[in-house]
Design a protein around this motif. Structure first.
Motif, PDB file in Angstrom:
ATOM      1  N   SER A  50       2.854   7.663   7.341  1.00  0.00           N
ATOM      2  CA  SER A  50       1.848   6.960   8.142  1.00  0.00           C
ATOM      3  C   SER A  50       1.773   5.471   7.805  1.00  0.00           C
ATOM      4  O   SER A  50       0.813   4.800   8.173  1.00  0.00           O
ATOM      5  N   LEU A  51       2.793   4.966   7.104  1.00  0.00           N
ATOM      6  CA  LEU A  51       2.801   3.558   6.710  1.00  0.00           C
ATOM      7  C   LEU A  51       4.076   2.873   7.190  1.00  0.00           C
ATOM      8  O   LEU A  51       5.147   3.485   7.174  1.00  0.00           O
ATOM      9  N   PRO A  52       3.997   1.593   7.582  1.00  0.00           N
ATOM     10  CA  PRO A  52       5.196   0.854   8.010  1.00  0.00           C
ATOM     11  C   PRO A  52       6.000   0.319   6.820  1.00  0.00           C
ATOM     12  O   PRO A  52       6.123  -0.887   6.610  1.00  0.00           O
ATOM     13  N   ASP A  80      -4.300  12.833  -2.978  1.00  0.00           N
ATOM     14  CA  ASP A  80      -4.706  11.473  -3.322  1.00  0.00           C
ATOM     15  C   ASP A  80      -4.730  10.701  -2.012  1.00  0.00           C
ATOM     16  O   ASP A  80      -3.684  10.457  -1.404  1.00  0.00           O
ATOM     17  N   GLN A  81      -5.902  10.332  -1.540  1.00  0.00           N
ATOM     18  CA  GLN A  81      -6.058   9.812  -0.185  1.00  0.00           C
ATOM     19  C   GLN A  81      -5.488   8.400  -0.031  1.00  0.00           C
ATOM     20  O   GLN A  81      -5.602   7.556  -0.920  1.00  0.00           O
ATOM     21  N   LEU A  82      -4.876   8.177   1.126  1.00  0.00           N
ATOM     22  CA  LEU A  82      -4.352   6.859   1.463  1.00  0.00           C
ATOM     23  C   LEU A  82      -5.507   5.868   1.635  1.00  0.00           C
ATOM     24  O   LEU A  82      -6.562   6.207   2.159  1.00  0.00           O
ATOM     25  N   ARG A  83      -5.304   4.657   1.151  1.00  0.00           N
ATOM     26  CA  ARG A  83      -6.327   3.627   1.366  1.00  0.00           C
ATOM     27  C   ARG A  83      -6.488   3.365   2.866  1.00  0.00           C
ATOM     28  O   ARG A  83      -5.512   3.309   3.606  1.00  0.00           O
ATOM     29  N   GLU A  84      -7.721   3.168   3.271  1.00  0.00           N
ATOM     30  CA  GLU A  84      -8.016   2.990   4.695  1.00  0.00           C
ATOM     31  C   GLU A  84      -7.278   1.799   5.294  1.00  0.00           C
ATOM     32  O   GLU A  84      -6.868   1.834   6.451  1.00  0.00           O
ATOM     33  N   THR A  91       5.492  14.259  -1.941  1.00  0.00           N
ATOM     34  CA  THR A  91       4.243  13.503  -1.871  1.00  0.00           C
ATOM     35  C   THR A  91       4.487  12.093  -1.359  1.00  0.00           C
ATOM     36  O   THR A  91       3.752  11.587  -0.499  1.00  0.00           O
ATOM     37  N   ALA A  92       5.523  11.451  -1.876  1.00  0.00           N
ATOM     38  CA  ALA A  92       5.837  10.083  -1.454  1.00  0.00           C
ATOM     39  C   ALA A  92       6.173  10.025   0.026  1.00  0.00           C
ATOM     40  O   ALA A  92       5.714   9.138   0.755  1.00  0.00           O
TER      41      ALA A  92
END
Length: 705
Positions: A562-564, A524-528, A555-556
């Motif tokens: 890649s997110l802060p 499930d792709q990360l939002r850009e 998964t989490a």
């Protein structure tokens, strides 16, 4: 054991009406106690009371009472057909006609006065009746404030002013009623997720019965494509079940004998026989409904500042006007007509037009501007709350991610290249309805891979494992690693599988009768713009950003890498998300929840602000939420926070401006420096300044990356 009855209410229009209705029900001799949940429009009665008695208690507001277990469909009446709204529109027509007459024949002409009077009587009958009753009881609320404003305007001949106040109040009441009706319909839709009937197997025969008549231990039959009606355990059959409505997991879950299934989830492929383990009132979906309703009850509407202020402001203005009219003539030798005129001037200055619109004009401007920027905000209270946030929790699937499975990587083995692996896989999956199959087909279409040259036959689906088909004379298999023997999976393939799974991907292998030919990793792709949005929120002073998800821990963690984010909480059921929100509220104060699914509804309702994603959000999430990001654009979230903060600053400025101008006008009236026309001009000036100040909200634009 207490004699408890629960009812659903139709026609409940306002928080004051709810309190009055509750008081009336409690006064029934056979009722020991009663409680009204205004947000959910529910009545709980301890004791005995007939429907007729309860409806008599709510007759003042036209309330209809329906037992909670009774299935009665409520017809949604169009906004413009509701009686109160029709009356407001008729009042507006007379108001416009009055303005036209004032322009053509003069404001003091009898025809003009009659038009404004008609507007006041038609639009303000209920308001004036309530306000006068409050005056008799010395109760000062917004109704009293409006009534005094209208009567004061009429007494000094300002019929136009009175008509405008009546119309503005009618509009605000209509919008409040519409907002509550919308919120209540969301609960009805939540209740409709689970089927109302089910096929029960009794004595070897199939019967279709209401879910209320199903008991624990019954066996229900669920055919492919049907929703599961009750929580239970699979007795016979294999299938994959879409549990997104309960767990938030985007991938279908394989079910076989002994596995648990939930009411409201969708059976995709095979037929299942399920032994019922819970009554309909105890199912997981029923618990979600209860949680949503309880969360709404906890967030009861607080009285607005102006409404509270009116309790002091209105009697103060009346007292000042009265004293100014009689004290100088009685004790200071003043002329009666002069001081009565000044007393009436106080009423004009006290006419709360600028104060009344100081909040709604800013809110309407902000909400209208937000809508043009793709953000739906469901009320002024939410603008205030969103501007005070210090923490935001995010669901993963469909919020931080797109919610649509996509091919992440293709690994060829056994001499094939990536396109050949994808081509064979797409040829097989073209026959399948599985969500992962659609991801493979989308990837093949994206790479412009043609399947016309392939001959596909003997397709068969293997529930919970994968699929097989004969492609150009060779039998191929695609599915989970468990579909293949250990001997056919080499060490290099196994290492790739482990690596992909640690990254949070779902792995599918492609092979023939003897060996594995390739691996496809789907995720499930990360939002850009997810990382950009979180970074922007941090710059805005949001100190905590938390992921709450029903997905697996791996998964989490893979998504969060890649997110802060400041915290991650995975494998949460709906009630656990709700508990997490309540815990975070205790730690951080105000917190928002951003989600898109039914499983997010309790958390959306319990958070100080519930924010839903637009396009892919379920109806209940959209309508339970306080803010909706239309166009499915997470990038609008920082804009909504900036808008909330600026709106609250402008509202505070408007209230201070209107109040200070009135105080100044009152001071100038005493020595006679402010005449009646100047008082009207001052009030109009304050109104104009409030309007212009609110228009500054139009300059705030959305910026998303």
């Amino acid at each position: 054991m207490e004699n408890k009855h629960v009812y659903r209410l139709q026609g409940l229009s306002c928080a004051n009406c709810a309190a009055k209705f509750e008081k009336n029900v409690k006064s029934i001799a056979t009722v020991k106690d009663a409680e009204v949940n205004f947000g959910a429009a529910k009545l709980t009665v301890i004791g005995e009371a007939s429907i007729a008695e309860l409806e008599k208690a709510g007759a003042f507001d036209g309330i209809t009472v329906i037992p909670e277990t009774e299935r009665k469909e409520q017809k949604a009446e169009p906004f413009w057909k509701k009686k109160t709204n029709v009356i407001a529109m008729i009042s507006a027509l007379f108001l416009l006609a009055g303005y036209a007459a004032a322009y053509t024949i003069g404001e003091r002409h009898i025809a003009t006065i009659l038009l404004f009077t008609a507007s006041i009587i038609i639009g303000g009958y209920h308001l004036l009746k309530t306000g006068i009753n409050n005056l008799v009881r010395l109760q000062f609320d917004m109704n009293t404030l409006m009534t005094i404003a209208v009567i004061g305007a009429a007494c000094i001949g300002e019929w136009k002013e009175g008509a405008v106040v009546v119309f503005l109040f009618a509009v605000s009441e209509a919008l409040e009623r519409y907002s509550m009706d919308t919120a209540r319909r969301s609960i009805q839709r939540l209740m409709d997720i689970a089927p109302k009937k089910a096929i029960v197997l009794r004595d070897g025969k199939e019967y279709e019965v209401d879910v209320e008549d199903i008991v624990v231990g019954d066996t229900i039959i669920v055919k492919p494509g049907q929703k599961i009606a009750m929580d239970g355990i699979v007795l016979r059959g294999e299938s994959s079940v879409n549990e997104a409505a309960i767990t938030g997991e985007s991938m279908p879950v394989a079910k076989t004998i002994g596995d648990e299934v939930y009411a409201g989830t969708l059976n995709a492929e095979g037929a299942l026989e399920v032994r019922v383990t819970k009554q309909v009132k105890d199912t997981t979906i029923a618990k979600i409904i209860h949680l949503v309703e309880e969360a709404q009850a906890q967030r009861a509407p607080a009285q607005q500042f102006i409404d509270r202020f009116a309790r002091y402001y209105t009697p103060a203005i009346m007292l000042i006007a009265f004293l100014l009219a009689i004290v100088p003539p009685l004790w200071l030798g003043g002329e009666w007509l002069t001081w009565i005129y000044r007393g009436l001037t106080v009423l004009v200055v006290g006419c709360p037009c600028a104060l009344v619109i100081s909040t709604p004009v800013a809110i309407v401007t902000a909400i209208g501007q937000a809508a043009r920027q793709g953000v739906l905000i469901k009320g002024g209270a939410y603008l205030e709350e969103i501007g005070k946030l210090s923490a935001i929790a995010f669901d993963k699937t469909g919020t931080l991610t797109t919610g649509t499975p996509e091919v992440a990587d293709i690994y060829p083995f056994g001499g094939l290249d990536e396109k050949e692996v994808l081509k064979i896989a797409a040829a097989i999956e073209k026959q399948s309805e599985h969500p992962l199959a659609s991801a493979i087909l989308r990837k093949a279409e994206e790479l412009q891979i043609s399947l016309d040259s392939l001959q596909v036959s003997e397709f068969r689906a293997m529930t919970g494992k994968g699929a097989a088909a004969c492609v150009n004379g060779t039998m191929y298999y695609i599915g989970k690693p468990s579909l293949f023997s250990d001997a056919s999976i080499g060490e290099d393939v196994r290492a790739q599988i482990t690596r992909a799974q640690k990254q949070g991907n779902t792995v599918m292998l492609l092979g023939d009768e003897t060996k594995v030919l390739g691996m496809i990793a789907v995720s499930d792709q990360l939002r850009e713009n997810a990382a950009f949005v979180l970074e922007t929120l941090r710059n805005l002073g949001i100190t905590q950003t938390i992921m709450l998800t029903g997905d697996h821990e791996t998964t989490a963690r893979a998504i969060a890498s890649s997110l802060p984010l400041t915290d991650i909480r995975a494998e949460l059921l709906p009630e656990e998300k709700l508990t997490a929100i309540q815990t975070l509220q205790q730690q951080s104060g105000r917190i928002a929840m951003v989600g898109d699914g039914v499983n997010d509804a309790p958390a959306l309702a319990a958070a100080n602000i519930g924010i839903a994603m637009g396009d892919i959000g379920t109806d209940v999430a959209l309508e339970t939420a306080d803010v909706v990001l239309m166009g499915d654009d997470l990038g609008k979230l920082p804009y909504a926070i900036r808008l909330g903060r600026k709106t609250m600053r402008i509202i505070q400025q408007n209230i201070a401006l209107a109040f200070l101008l009135k105080v100044l006008a009152l001071v100038l009236i005493i020595p006679g420096w402010l005449t009646l026309w100047m008082a009207i001009f001052a009030d109009m000036g304050a109104t104009l300044l409030v309007l212009l100040n609110s228009m500054r909200l139009l300059r705030l634009g959305a910026v998303s990356k």
